[in-house]
Design an enzyme around this catalytic site. Structure first.
Site, PDB file in Angstrom:
ATOM      1  CG  HIS A   1      -1.743   1.197   1.388  1.00 24.01           C
ATOM      2  ND1 HIS A   1      -1.468   2.159   2.347  1.00 24.01           N
ATOM      3  CD2 HIS A   1      -2.844   1.638   0.724  1.00 24.01           C
ATOM      4  CE1 HIS A   1      -2.353   3.120   2.266  1.00 24.01           C
ATOM      5  NE2 HIS A   1      -3.206   2.834   1.299  1.00 24.01           N
TER       6      HIS A   1
ATOM      7  CD  GLU B   1      -2.853   2.468  -3.559  1.00 25.84           C
ATOM      8  OE1 GLU B   1      -3.456   3.553  -3.492  1.00 25.84           O
ATOM      9  OE2 GLU B   1      -3.183   1.455  -2.899  1.00 25.84           O
ATOM     10  CG  HIS B   2      -0.278   6.135  -0.460  1.00 26.81           C
ATOM     11  ND1 HIS B   2      -0.767   7.178   0.295  1.00 26.81           N
ATOM     12  CD2 HIS B   2      -1.242   5.179  -0.415  1.00 26.81           C
ATOM     13  CE1 HIS B   2      -1.952   6.876   0.781  1.00 26.81           C
ATOM     14  NE2 HIS B   2      -2.258   5.651   0.370  1.00 26.81           N
TER      15      HIS B   2
ATOM     16  CD  GLU C   1      -5.064   5.202   3.699  1.00 26.45           C
ATOM     17  OE1 GLU C   1      -5.813   4.496   2.988  1.00 26.45           O
ATOM     18  OE2 GLU C   1      -3.913   5.526   3.342  1.00 26.45           O
TER      19      GLU C   1
END
Length: 417
Positions: free
Chosen positions: A46, A49-50, A126
């Protein structure tokens, strides 16, 4: 009709032409997610991905966003337990721009240390936001509870502790091992010229060095029927019950989807009608299946006032006992099958939905079912198979339970069975 092409370097390209639309959805799929991680780097899929949106050698993060915004398109990505996807949806006149931006992000991202530190803070926020959403958190708590010793139970976002150890070296090393040609699929759905599309893809992806390494299989995660209560200062209590489900690629998933429609999959389902509409004890209640390689999970969710928790659990258990004892009627099954077919056919009209479907199928299964094949699988669902699946799924000896909220008493779920 879809077409499959393999570039010389092993990258698989799957395309479905929909000539009556003016949009095109393009996705780059990589066969890696939280299930490929370990305790130390949990969350790195993840995190990467960012980072691919943070700038390349030729575009800043703002310029990446503007490149698609300026043509009225959409650019985004998502990370799952077993795959990561970067995608764009644009007008059919802007395919070259979308491919240029996606390939630039994919091959030329800088991974500056400053950007890594900024994005680490963003993901920490997040995680904090997710922790403050108990109606979402309870599903992850269930996964961690039943698959506690397997990576399948790891949170996709990672933990605040694991994120601290992720740096540039670990990011580039992970990309080098997982972001390889043999572990990737490019999927396209919409209106395009066949030859021109493959030419544009070849131009931007053919230089990717050939690497046949890809994540073929995962070990089967052992389902552990545990219960976990997470204390949170909330107005509602959120619960999940979990049962062993159907793994990805098995035809039984269609039968389970049909059973789910009847049991808890929508507003007309038994759970919704009995517990919300008749009793008024919950605002939200539903069930759903999730499929992974070699594993599956069937979950039941409900959110309620703490004083109603025991009553809701008992009612859910009673509905499970009822469907196990008396099954479902042929009439209900036929209605459910029509609902499945309707939802599927309507989804065919979305280029995003088709891109997702063919891309994930090619990546995870190595094959794509045509619409006619899918509709036949739904038509072939029988009452006998539905009865078998009900008995197989709803096994109280193999049930997990998670709850998030403020509890008056810790209950023993087995006492309700």
């Amino acid at each position: 009709m879809f077409k499959r092409t393999t570039l010389d370097n092993g990258v698989r390209v799957v395309c479905e032409k929909i000539p009556y639309v003016r949009s095109v959805s393009i996705g780059i799929w990589v066969g890696t997610g939280s299930r490929n991680e370990n305790r130390d780097n949990n969350g790195i899929s993840h995190f990467i991905e960012h980072m691919l949106f943070k700038g390349t050698s030729t575009r800043s993060a703002k310029e990446i966003a503007e490149s698609i915004d300026n043509i009225g398109g959409q650019l985004n990505a998502f990370t799952g337990k077993e795959c990561t996807c970067y995608y764009a949806k644009i007008l059919d006149t802007h395919i070259d721009i979308a491919l240029d931006v996606l390939s630039d992000m994919f091959f030329n991202s800088k991974f500056d240390q400053k950007d890594i530190e900024v994005e680490r803070k963003v993901i920490m926020e997040e995680i904090g936001m997710y922790q403050d959403s108990p109606e979402e958190l309870v599903h992850d708590v269930l996964s961690e509870t039943i698959w506690q010793d397997d990576t399948l139970g790891y949170p996709i976002l990672g933990t605040q502790e694991s994120l601290k150890g992720i740096g540039r070296d670990s990011i580039t090393d992970y990309i080098g091992k997982n972001y390889v040609s043999g572990n990737s699929v490019i999927s396209v759905a919409g209106n395009y010229d066949d030859d021109a599309l493959i030419g544009m893809i070849n131009e931007r992806f053919s230089k990717w060095s050939k690497n046949d390494a890809f994540n073929k299989e995962y070990t089967c995660a052992q389902f552990k029927p545990n219960s976990v209560f997470m204390e949170k200062d909330t107005e509602q209590v959120h619960i999940c019950m979990g049962f062993n489900g159907i793994s990805h690629g098995k035809d039984d998933i269609y039968t389970l989807l049909a059973v789910n429609n009847i049991f808890g999959g929508g507003m007309s389902s038994r759970l919704f009608q009995k517990i919300r509409e008749e009793k008024g004890l919950v605002y939200s209640i539903y069930s759903y299946p999730a499929s992974y390689k070699n594993n599956g999970l069937f979950s039941i969710y409900a959110g309620m006032n703490p004083e109603h928790m025991e009553k809701v659990i008992q009612l859910v258990v009673d509905e499970i006992k009822e469907i196990k004892k008396n099954g479902i009627s042929k009439e209900d099954l036929e209605k459910s099958k029509e609902q499945l077919k309707g939802n599927y056919i309507l989804g065919l009209e979305s280029t995003s939905s088709r891109m997702n479907s063919i891309g994930k199928s090619e990546l995870m299964l190595g094959r794509i079912y045509s619409p006619d094949e899918v509709l036949k699988k739904i038509d072939d669902i029988s009452l006998d198979n539905a009865t078998r699946i009900i008995e197989q799924i709803f096994n109280f000896d193999s049930m997990g339970f998670s709850a998030v909220g403020s509890f008056k008493n810790k209950i023993e779920v087995k006492n309700f069975i």
